[in-house]
Design a protein around this motif. Structure first.
Motif, PDB file in Angstrom:
ATOM      1  N   PRO A  92       7.834   1.218  23.141  1.00 11.75           N
ATOM      2  CA  PRO A  92       7.830   2.150  22.124  1.00 11.75           C
ATOM      3  C   PRO A  92       7.615   1.585  20.519  1.00 11.75           C
ATOM      4  CG  PRO A  92       9.690   1.135  23.050  1.00 11.75           C
ATOM      5  CD  PRO A  92       8.755   0.486  23.843  1.00 11.75           C
ATOM      6  N   MET A  93       7.704   0.243  20.509  1.00 11.65           N
ATOM      7  CA  MET A  93       7.387  -0.183  18.948  1.00 11.65           C
ATOM      8  C   MET A  93       5.886   0.403  18.623  1.00 11.65           C
ATOM      9  SD  MET A  93       7.772  -4.094  18.157  1.00 11.65           S
ATOM     10  CE  MET A  93       9.322  -4.668  17.436  1.00 11.65           C
ATOM     11  N   GLN A  94       4.731   0.084  19.790  1.00  9.22           N
ATOM     12  CA  GLN A  94       3.426   0.373  19.494  1.00  9.22           C
ATOM     13  C   GLN A  94       3.568   2.190  19.347  1.00  9.22           C
ATOM     14  OE1 GLN A  94       0.816  -0.774  22.700  1.00  9.22           O
ATOM     15  NE2 GLN A  94      -0.740   0.603  21.662  1.00  9.22           N
ATOM     16  N   ALA A  95       4.371   2.733  19.967  1.00 10.68           N
ATOM     17  CA  ALA A  95       4.106   4.212  19.788  1.00 10.68           C
ATOM     18  C   ALA A  95       4.418   4.615  18.590  1.00 10.68           C
ATOM     19  CB  ALA A  95       5.033   4.901  20.900  1.00 10.68           C
ATOM     20  N   ALA A  96       5.749   4.125  18.014  1.00 12.89           N
ATOM     21  CA  ALA A  96       6.003   4.246  16.726  1.00 12.89           C
ATOM     22  C   ALA A  96       5.081   3.864  15.553  1.00 12.89           C
ATOM     23  CB  ALA A  96       7.449   3.600  16.370  1.00 12.89           C
ATOM     24  N   LEU A  97       4.382   2.674  15.946  1.00 17.18           N
ATOM     25  CA  LEU A  97       3.618   2.194  14.996  1.00 17.18           C
ATOM     26  C   LEU A  97       2.241   3.203  14.973  1.00 17.18           C
ATOM     27  CD1 LEU A  97       3.880  -1.580  15.245  1.00 17.18           C
ATOM     28  CD2 LEU A  97       4.279  -0.260  13.162  1.00 17.18           C
ATOM     29  N   GLU A  98       1.609   3.634  15.765  1.00 16.46           N
ATOM     30  CA  GLU A  98       0.659   4.380  16.093  1.00 16.46           C
ATOM     31  C   GLU A  98       0.880   5.729  15.299  1.00 16.46           C
ATOM     32  OE1 GLU A  98      -2.114   4.415  18.590  1.00 16.46           O
ATOM     33  OE2 GLU A  98      -1.232   2.951  19.955  1.00 16.46           O
ATOM     34  N   ARG A  99       2.128   5.962  14.906  1.00 11.21           N
ATOM     35  CA  ARG A  99       2.268   7.346  14.243  1.00 11.21           C
ATOM     36  C   ARG A  99       2.331   7.146  12.944  1.00 11.21           C
ATOM     37  NH1 ARG A  99       7.088   9.520  17.664  1.00 11.21           N
ATOM     38  NH2 ARG A  99       6.553   8.405  19.522  1.00 11.21           N
ATOM     39  N   VAL A 100       2.540   5.861  12.461  1.00 12.32           N
ATOM     40  CA  VAL A 100       2.241   5.648  10.922  1.00 12.32           C
ATOM     41  C   VAL A 100       0.988   5.846  10.613  1.00 12.32           C
ATOM     42  CG1 VAL A 100       2.461   4.097   9.042  1.00 12.32           C
ATOM     43  CG2 VAL A 100       3.901   3.708  11.049  1.00 12.32           C
ATOM     44  N   PRO A 101       0.599   7.024   9.693  1.00 15.21           N
ATOM     45  CA  PRO A 101      -0.570   7.616   9.451  1.00 15.21           C
ATOM     46  C   PRO A 101      -1.707   6.436   8.731  1.00 15.21           C
ATOM     47  CG  PRO A 101       0.944   8.768   8.178  1.00 15.21           C
ATOM     48  CD  PRO A 101       1.604   7.782   9.048  1.00 15.21           C
ATOM     49  N   GLY A 102      -2.840   5.994   8.970  1.00  9.48           N
ATOM     50  CA  GLY A 102      -3.378   4.841   8.268  1.00  9.48           C
ATOM     51  C   GLY A 102      -3.482   5.295   6.698  1.00  9.48           C
ATOM     52  N   ASN A 103      -3.389   6.440   6.229  1.00  6.64           N
ATOM     53  CA  ASN A 103      -3.730   6.725   4.935  1.00  6.64           C
ATOM     54  C   ASN A 103      -2.407   6.340   4.177  1.00  6.64           C
ATOM     55  OD1 ASN A 103      -2.081   8.827   5.659  1.00  6.64           O
ATOM     56  ND2 ASN A 103      -3.687  10.400   5.287  1.00  6.64           N
ATOM     57  N   LEU A 104      -1.290   6.403   4.709  1.00  3.71           N
ATOM     58  CA  LEU A 104      -0.073   5.917   4.145  1.00  3.71           C
ATOM     59  C   LEU A 104       0.035   4.353   3.818  1.00  3.71           C
ATOM     60  CD1 LEU A 104       2.142   7.818   3.992  1.00  3.71           C
ATOM     61  CD2 LEU A 104       3.233   6.681   5.849  1.00  3.71           C
ATOM     62  N   ILE A 105      -0.674   3.560   4.619  1.00  6.60           N
ATOM     63  CA  ILE A 105      -0.611   2.164   4.254  1.00  6.60           C
ATOM     64  C   ILE A 105      -1.838   2.100   2.906  1.00  6.60           C
ATOM     65  CG2 ILE A 105      -2.072  -0.186   5.150  1.00  6.60           C
ATOM     66  CD1 ILE A 105      -0.840   1.215   7.648  1.00  6.60           C
ATOM     67  N   GLU A 106      -2.882   2.828   2.985  1.00  2.00           N
ATOM     68  CA  GLU A 106      -3.981   2.927   2.049  1.00  2.00           C
ATOM     69  C   GLU A 106      -3.256   3.351   0.692  1.00  2.00           C
ATOM     70  OE1 GLU A 106      -7.423   4.950   3.373  1.00  2.00           O
ATOM     71  OE2 GLU A 106      -7.627   3.361   5.088  1.00  2.00           O
ATOM     72  N   ALA A 107      -2.316   4.418   1.011  1.00  2.00           N
ATOM     73  CA  ALA A 107      -1.678   4.855  -0.381  1.00  2.00           C
ATOM     74  C   ALA A 107      -1.093   4.008  -0.967  1.00  2.00           C
ATOM     75  CB  ALA A 107      -1.165   5.889   0.051  1.00  2.00           C
ATOM     76  N   SER A 108      -0.286   3.096  -0.118  1.00  2.00           N
ATOM     77  CA  SER A 108       0.764   2.011  -0.595  1.00  2.00           C
ATOM     78  C   SER A 108      -0.318   0.894  -1.377  1.00  2.00           C
ATOM     79  CB  SER A 108       1.468   1.219   0.646  1.00  2.00           C
ATOM     80  OG  SER A 108       2.064   0.250  -0.086  1.00  2.00           O
ATOM     81  N   ALA A 109      -1.290   0.647  -0.837  1.00  2.00           N
ATOM     82  CA  ALA A 109      -2.238  -0.261  -1.539  1.00  2.00           C
ATOM     83  C   ALA A 109      -2.702   0.126  -2.636  1.00  2.00           C
ATOM     84  CB  ALA A 109      -3.202  -0.828  -0.372  1.00  2.00           C
ATOM     85  N   ASP A 110      -3.052   1.444  -2.604  1.00  2.00           N
ATOM     86  CA  ASP A 110      -3.724   2.096  -3.667  1.00  2.00           C
ATOM     87  C   ASP A 110      -2.549   2.069  -5.156  1.00  2.00           C
ATOM     88  OD1 ASP A 110      -6.128   3.556  -4.435  1.00  2.00           O
ATOM     89  OD2 ASP A 110      -4.648   5.227  -4.810  1.00  2.00           O
ATOM     90  N   LEU A 111      -1.340   2.103  -4.645  1.00  2.00           N
ATOM     91  CA  LEU A 111      -0.182   2.211  -5.717  1.00  2.00           C
ATOM     92  C   LEU A 111       0.037   0.605  -6.296  1.00  2.00           C
ATOM     93  CD1 LEU A 111       1.851   4.779  -4.054  1.00  2.00           C
ATOM     94  CD2 LEU A 111       0.290   4.867  -6.043  1.00  2.00           C
ATOM     95  N   GLY A 112      -1.008  -0.395  -5.710  1.00  2.00           N
ATOM     96  CA  GLY A 112      -0.632  -1.546  -6.259  1.00  2.00           C
ATOM     97  C   GLY A 112       0.424  -2.387  -5.524  1.00  2.00           C
ATOM     98  N   ALA A 113       0.722  -2.181  -4.068  1.00  2.00           N
ATOM     99  CA  ALA A 113       1.586  -2.944  -3.405  1.00  2.00           C
ATOM    100  C   ALA A 113       0.783  -3.907  -2.804  1.00  2.00           C
ATOM    101  CB  ALA A 113       2.206  -2.274  -2.379  1.00  2.00           C
ATOM    102  N   ALA A 114       1.289  -5.311  -2.861  1.00  2.00           N
ATOM    103  CA  ALA A 114       0.688  -6.273  -2.111  1.00  2.00           C
ATOM    104  C   ALA A 114       0.796  -6.152  -0.595  1.00  2.00           C
ATOM    105  CB  ALA A 114       1.441  -7.578  -2.463  1.00  2.00           C
ATOM    106  N   PRO A 115       0.062  -6.734   0.524  1.00  2.00           N
ATOM    107  CA  PRO A 115       0.142  -6.445   1.640  1.00  2.00           C
ATOM    108  C   PRO A 115       1.756  -6.544   2.202  1.00  2.00           C
ATOM    109  CG  PRO A 115      -1.784  -7.632   1.364  1.00  2.00           C
ATOM    110  CD  PRO A 115      -1.240  -7.516  -0.187  1.00  2.00           C
ATOM    111  N   ARG A 116       2.413  -7.670   1.625  1.00  2.00           N
ATOM    112  CA  ARG A 116       3.620  -7.923   1.828  1.00  2.00           C
ATOM    113  C   ARG A 116       4.627  -6.925   1.647  1.00  2.00           C
ATOM    114  NH1 ARG A 116       5.757 -12.908   3.059  1.00  2.00           N
ATOM    115  NH2 ARG A 116       3.648 -14.033   2.465  1.00  2.00           N
ATOM    116  N   GLN A 117       4.397  -6.293   0.520  1.00  2.00           N
ATOM    117  CA  GLN A 117       5.195  -5.237   0.143  1.00  2.00           C
ATOM    118  C   GLN A 117       5.027  -4.091   1.008  1.00  2.00           C
ATOM    119  OE1 GLN A 117       3.890  -5.548  -3.964  1.00  2.00           O
ATOM    120  NE2 GLN A 117       5.943  -5.465  -4.565  1.00  2.00           N
ATOM    121  N   THR A 118       3.961  -3.961   1.313  1.00  2.00           N
ATOM    122  CA  THR A 118       3.393  -2.611   2.198  1.00  2.00           C
ATOM    123  C   THR A 118       4.234  -2.739   3.386  1.00  2.00           C
ATOM    124  OG1 THR A 118       1.335  -2.642   0.991  1.00  2.00           O
ATOM    125  CG2 THR A 118       1.512  -1.415   3.155  1.00  2.00           C
TER     126      THR A 118
END
Lengths: 321, 271, 332
Positions: free
Chosen positions: A210-236
């Motif tokens: 179930p953990m993998q299933a939940a992570l699959e649903r996190v859209p990749g662009n959300l992570i990019e958006a976070s990085a784009d907004l200046g978040a360090a990987p740890r913060q993301t």
């Protein structure tokens, strides 16, 4: 003019049925869809309702009986006396020990499972993804007893773990750990540490899925958006990925928690002589013949799981199942 | 989160994931090594020597054969019952919406969601209240109950993919209910049912917790293993049996995976 | 002549929802009939009532004069092309097409010959061995068509048959469907929410709204003489004129409609006509669409792109020929 042209010679608009028993039955099914649905549901609902739910009620009923201390016979009169016995210090001990173990196993499973689930969800592709999937599914589905047996081999005094530690000249470390109170013991196979290890090993795959299933649903662009907004990987990770993965973690923890709480074989084979709920139930219904107390004991995990499921549902964990 | 164009996995994550997978697989591999050890009295590592003699010894053990036969019979019959009940339930649930639908899907999942010991002792106490003696059929009763969910999960996923308009199309083209079932529904859900059946078989074949409560004097293979685990008598034979069990359960899992891999996943959470 | 399909006071209610409400309808034999309406208007339910997937709550349905109420779909000599095509994924194209013949017990050789013939008719000869998954959307639709036609249905039902195709393919299929229908002479009933499609293909159109038929007529009638505001609004881009406006400029206190191409725009600030202000322009190619604000009433006109165009903000006067104003049946 095609041979498929309209047949104006008067082909019937309504055809005769196939006739016979099958034709009649088919027409009946079509005319009574609700009735047909009812007929389809009857066998499974009767089976599960009578055999399973009926049994659960029988169990619940027995927990309100009591055992006659002199004759050892079951007294079939309604009483809360058996539930009172749950609150004897030795029984409270058992409940606390089991719930604590289940909680620790769940946390450890989440920690070990996360990198696997995260890697499989985010980085593995194509063949690797399939390999990861099977890599989790095969241990998950392989024989429970064989897995426990494997750990009996591993944790034995003459077994592979001690041999390996000796090779690394780390035997002193294990000895120091075993000398500790509570978690230590004569050897790993008769300590809480051993029980804990085997629990984590056996139930952890149920966390990954179930953990993998939940992570699959996190859209990749959300992570990019976070990085784009200046978040360090740890913060993301902390502010984006973890909260979104949480329903999956909770869904997985339902399994690890419930399965650990109900297990009576692992602590019996690898662990101390102190009882867990499952062992207590087994002992009371078996040699002691105290079915009412065994029944009352089983109500504990049902109640704990009830609260747990209620909490999980509020957190939206069921969507991740 | 399927695509990640710019980034590669951090080394730490790779190591942790690999370590996690090793942790899952090494203990099972160790079983394979022990099956060939020459050591009889202890679990000594590394094995002092290798031999295949224990396979012959195991082969000639009637108690192992009896346990295996019983397990296969129980698993086969439980699977058939689970296939019928699980498919009926899945067909009814996915075809229409009706009052009480949620309750029924909960009812199917409950035997697997509650710890096995509860199912086991509940059945045992019901048998004793109803004065039903333990037998082959009491084992099957328990196994079929928790196998339904595996078939159900697989079938429901496939029914959802088999669009309702396909059934209408079949009827529209002149096929009655039976013809539609035979020519459209069955071919489309067939592999999902086979996969569900295989998983149900694997689940029943391996089950021990419920079985200890419903078996009476009879020994299924897992019960035989449990006896050996608690009171080891024939360590080498146990090693061989453990290895065989691993192989026997892997095959249906792999088959189920290949049958359902495009689209729905085997319901791992259903165990 | 017996109508191919006739509805007499047919209703289909789902609980409190009246999906189809007391509909009367007659579809003539050999007709290309369109059911047009927004989603939820009851057009698809009507189609499903003809196919037999739904049963009417009340009323009578006849197919070529024979009672169809209580007759299951597999006993109706009526076939459907589904919106999602509903091809059987486990069968190849030839077996898909031959399915209807197979369940009727037609011998293998005969049905494969018929299937090949039907595939040739929809311009997919030699595709029999492929699986539906290997076909494009347009090809799947042709297979669905062949699968229905091979049974020689007396009525062919098409549920949004072109909805999933892209524009170019859609136009091509419109023409092909039309000529196929002419060639075969089978009664076609098709459902669409696209008024352009309905008008260009059908012999007659029924416009649905809220489970009722608003108007039935030829495309010309529907387009030129909409019976109600809903029809005028839904079919094409007519300007709807409220009763007050009609009273002032057309002398009748009724709802009216006026096509955009019938409005002339005069570049003057006063004079005979309707004073208005240009709100926006949009270039459509041959014509330009002018949005106008006539004292609070939003109107559209289409003018020739080649001529002089007003600019947004200009004050203009609008004129039109009274004969072009259509007075609707709907009371004020």
């Amino acid at each position: 003019m095609s041979a498929l042209a309209a047949d104006r010679t008067g082909a019937p608009a309504i055809l005769a049925g196939r006739g016979g028993v099958f034709g009649a039955m088919s027409d009946w099914v079509w005319r009574h869809p609700r009735m047909f649905l009812f007929l389809m549901l009857t066998p499974p609902v009767l089976w599960l309702g009578i055999i399973y739910i009926g049994s659960l009620f029988a169990l619940l009923l027995q927990s309100f009986f009591s055992i006659d201390e002199f004759s050892g016979l079951i007294n079939r009169e309604f009483t809360l006396k058996t539930y009172g016995e749950l609150f004897l210090p030795q029984n409270v001990d058992i409940v606390v020990r089991t719930v604590l173990m289940a909680a620790l196993v769940t946390i450890a499973s989440a920690i070990v499972a996360f990198p696997i689930a995260y890697y499989a969800a985010r980085y593995a592709k194509g063949k690797w993804k399939a390999a990861f999937y099977l890599g989790v599914m095969l241990p998950l589905w392989s024989s429970y007893l064989v897995k426990v047996y494997a750990w009996k081999l591993i944790l034995a005094k003459e077994g592979i773990l001690n041999w390996f530690l000796a090779k690394l000249h780390l035997t002193w470390l294990l000895d120091a750990w075993l000398a500790l109170p509570i978690v230590g013991g004569n050897s790993l196979s008769v300590s809480y540490t051993g029980t804990f290890l085997v629990f984590v090993y056996v139930w952890m795959p149920f966390m990954i899925v179930p953990m993998q299933a939940a992570l699959e649903r996190v859209p990749g662009n959300l992570i990019e958006a976070s990085a784009d907004l200046g978040a360090a990987p740890r913060q993301t990770f902390r502010n984006v990925i973890l909260p979104l993965a949480m329903p999956g973690v909770i869904a997985g923890s339902i399994f690890t928690f419930s399965l650990t709480m109900g297990d009576y074989i692992i602590p019996q084979i690898i662990g101390t002589s102190r009882l867990f709920i499952g062992q207590a139930v087994y002992a009371h219904q078996g040699t002691a013949g105290n079915i009412p107390l065994a029944a009352a004991f089983t109500v504990v995990p049902i109640v704990v799981m009830g609260f747990y499921l209620w909490f999980a549902k509020r957190q939206g964990a069921f969507d991740a199942l | 989160m399927s695509s990640d164009r710019s980034q590669r996995a951090p080394v730490g994550l790779k190591v942790a994931a690999a370590a996690g997978l090793l942790f899952l697989h090494l203990p099972i591999l160790i079983i394979f090594v022990y099956a060939f050890t020459t050591e009889e009295k202890s679990y000594v590592w590394p094995p002092p020597g290798f031999t295949t003699q224990w396979f012959a010894v195991t082969w000639n053990r009637p108690d192992v054969w009896e346990a295996l036969t019983l397990s296969v019979q129980v698993a086969a019959i439980s699977t058939v019952i689970a296939l019928v009940l699980g498919t009926l339930c899945a067909a009814a649930i996915s075809g229409t919406s009706f009052f009480g639908r949620e309750t029924i899907s909960l009812l199917v999942i409950l035997p697997i969601a509650l710890p096995g010991i509860i199912t086991g002792i509940a059945l045992r106490s019901a048998f004793s209240l109803a004065e039903i003696p333990f037998s082959f059929w009491t084992i099957v009763l328990g196994h079929a109950t928790f196998c339904v969910v595996v078939v159900y999960n697989n079938a429901v996923a496939r029914f959802r993919r088999t669009s309702g308009s396909m059934i209408e199309a079949s009827m529209d083209l002149g096929a009655d209910a039976f013809q539609t079932f035979r020519h459209v529904i069955l071919p489309n859900i067939g592999t999902a049912l086979v996969a569900g059946g295989m998983l149900a078989f694997a689940l029943s074949f391996d089950e021990v917790i419920v079985t200890t409560f419903t078996a009476g004097q009879q020994q299924t293979l897992p019960i035989w293993m449990l006896e050996e685990l608690v009171r080891p008598r024939q360590r080498p034979v146990t090693n061989v049996v453990a290895m065989v069990v691993v192989i026997v359960t892997f095959l249906p899992i792999l088959a189920a995976y290949y049958l359902t891999r495009d689209g729905d996943q085997i319901a791992g959470a259903g165990k | 002549m017996t109508p191919a399909v006739s509805f007499t006071k047919v209703s289909r209610h789902f609980g409190a929802v009246r999906a189809v409400d007391a509909v009367d309808l007659e579809i003539a034999e050999g007709e290309f009939f369109a059911m047009l309406g927004p989603s939820g208007s009851g057009k698809t339910t009507c189609l499903r009532l003809i196919a037999g997937f739904e049963q009417p709550t009340s009323g009578r349905i006849e197919i070529f004069g024979e009672n169809a109420v209580g007759v299951p779909p597999y006993r109706r000599n009526v076939n459907t092309v589904f919106q999602d095509y509903a091809l059987f994924p486990h069968l190849n194209v030839a077996d898909n097409v031959a399915y209807g013949l197979m369940v009727k017990g037609v011998a293998r050789e005969e049905r494969s010959r018929a299937a090949e013939e039907a595939l040739a008719l929809v311009k997919l000869p030699g595709y029999g061995a492929r699986k539906p998954g290997q076909l494009s959307g347009g090809q799947r639709q042709r297979v669905a068509l062949a699968r229905a036609l091979v049974n020689k249905p007396r009525v062919l039902l098409l549920d949004e048959p072109l909805g999933a195709l892209d524009l170019k393919l859609r136009e091509q299929m419109q023409e092909e469907l039309k000529s196929l229908q002419k060639q075969l002479g089978i009664t076609f009933v098709f459902v669409t929410h696209d008024q352009g499609e309905a008008l260009s293909m059908a012999d007659r159109v029924a416009v649905f709204n809220d489970g009722k038929i608003m108007q039935i007529g030829s495309p010309q009638e529907i387009y030129r003489r909409p019976a109600t505001r809903f029809v005028a609004d839904f079919v094409g881009s007519s300007n709807i004129l409220p009763p007050d406006f009609m009273q002032r400029y057309a002398g009748q206190r009724r709802w009216g409609s006026l096509r955009p191409e019938h409005i002339r725009i005069l570049a003057q600030t006063s004079g005979d006509g309707v004073p208005a202000r240009v709100a926006a322009l949009s270039y459509l190619g041959a014509g330009t669409r002018v949005s106008l604000d006539a004292e609070g009433l939003r109107l559209h006109a289409v003018v020739d792109s080649g001529g002089a165009l007003p600019a947004p903000g200009d004050a203009v006067v609008l004129t039109f020929n009274r004969d072009h104003v259509h007075v609707m049946d709907e009371p004020a």
